[in-house]
Design an enzyme around this catalytic site. Structure first.
Site, PDB file in Angstrom:
ATOM      1  N   LYS A  49      25.755  43.683  41.649  1.00  0.00           N
ATOM      2  CA  LYS A  49      25.022  42.521  41.130  1.00  0.00           C
ATOM      3  C   LYS A  49      25.834  41.786  40.065  1.00  0.00           C
ATOM      4  CE  LYS A  49      20.583  44.813  41.950  1.00  0.00           C
ATOM      5  NZ  LYS A  49      20.376  44.205  43.220  1.00  0.00           N
ATOM      6  N   CYS A  50      27.104  41.588  40.343  1.00  0.00           N
ATOM      7  CA  CYS A  50      28.037  40.985  39.389  1.00  0.00           C
ATOM      8  C   CYS A  50      28.541  39.655  39.947  1.00  0.00           C
ATOM      9  CB  CYS A  50      29.208  41.951  39.186  1.00  0.00           C
ATOM     10  SG  CYS A  50      30.542  41.343  38.132  1.00  0.00           S
ATOM     11  N   GLY A  51      28.947  38.772  39.073  1.00  0.00           N
ATOM     12  CA  GLY A  51      29.541  37.512  39.504  1.00  0.00           C
ATOM     13  C   GLY A  51      30.814  37.713  40.317  1.00  0.00           C
ATOM     14  N   PHE A  52      31.460  38.872  40.155  1.00  0.00           N
ATOM     15  CA  PHE A  52      32.683  39.174  40.896  1.00  0.00           C
ATOM     16  C   PHE A  52      32.423  39.988  42.167  1.00  0.00           C
ATOM     17  CE2 PHE A  52      34.226  38.571  36.510  1.00  0.00           C
ATOM     18  CZ  PHE A  52      35.184  37.595  36.741  1.00  0.00           C
ATOM     19  N   THR A  53      31.157  40.250  42.485  1.00  0.00           N
ATOM     20  CA  THR A  53      30.823  41.097  43.642  1.00  0.00           C
ATOM     21  C   THR A  53      31.419  40.552  44.936  1.00  0.00           C
ATOM     22  OG1 THR A  53      28.821  41.889  42.564  1.00  0.00           O
ATOM     23  CG2 THR A  53      28.903  42.127  44.947  1.00  0.00           C
TER      24      THR A  53
END
Length: 172
Positions: A49-53
């Site tokens: 659930k990360c912006g970098f996922t």
């Protein structure tokens, strides 16, 4: 991101081999890192659930393109913004369903702090890895270990897995 390592300086001998470190797979089975002697290993602390996922897709592409000389090992971690809250089954399902991940995933661990996993102690401590000290700043920070088990470099989250900063070491 930035290369903090001076490549002209001789690397110190690590005090412990990366291949001696114990870590389990996402399914709970022991991973023998020595199985990857002769290959580069890219360790990446991952989160669903990360912006970098979205980098999962690029990690899979990198693995597909270089699997003859590279093992990617995703290391789930929930220490940055609580962005990996899932169970092992939820993480596995998410990675396979959304990104077709076929590279190796480990159990969820701490990559910093008092409960830092020994793998990340080795990756981040020059006295252990013989190359450089660092701290894990966020999800999707990458650590590249060469085919001889030596730390090559580390890359911050914004470095795309398919970046020439990483692939130049795989094309040698």
């Amino acid at each position: 991101m930035l290369n903090f390592l001076n490549k002209s300086t001789a690397q110190n001998s690590p005090t412990k081999s990366i291949y001696d470190i114990q870590i389990n797979s996402l399914e709970g089975n022991p991973i023998d890192l020595s199985d990857y002697k002769g290959k580069n290993i890219l360790f990446v602390n991952v989160a669903s659930k990360c912006g970098f996922t979205g980098q999962y897709a690029d990690l899979q592409k990198l693995y597909d393109d270089y699997q003859d000389k590279l093992m990617i090992i995703g290391v789930p971690c929930n220490q940055f913004g609580g962005q990996e809250p899932g169970t092992a089954d939820e993480i596995q399902t998410f990675c396979e369903k959304n990104y077709g991940v076929s590279f190796l995933m480990t159990e969820k661990v701490d990559v910093k702090g008092n409960n830092q996993h020994p793998l990340y102690k080795w990756l981040t401590d020059k006295s252990l890895n013989g190359n450089s000290s660092s701290s894990v700043k966020w999800n999707f920070q990458k650590y590249l270990v060469n085919e001889n088990g030596e730390l090559v470099d580390y890359y911050f989250s914004m470095t795309n897995p398919t970046s020439a900063k990483i692939t130049k070491h795989l094309n040698q």
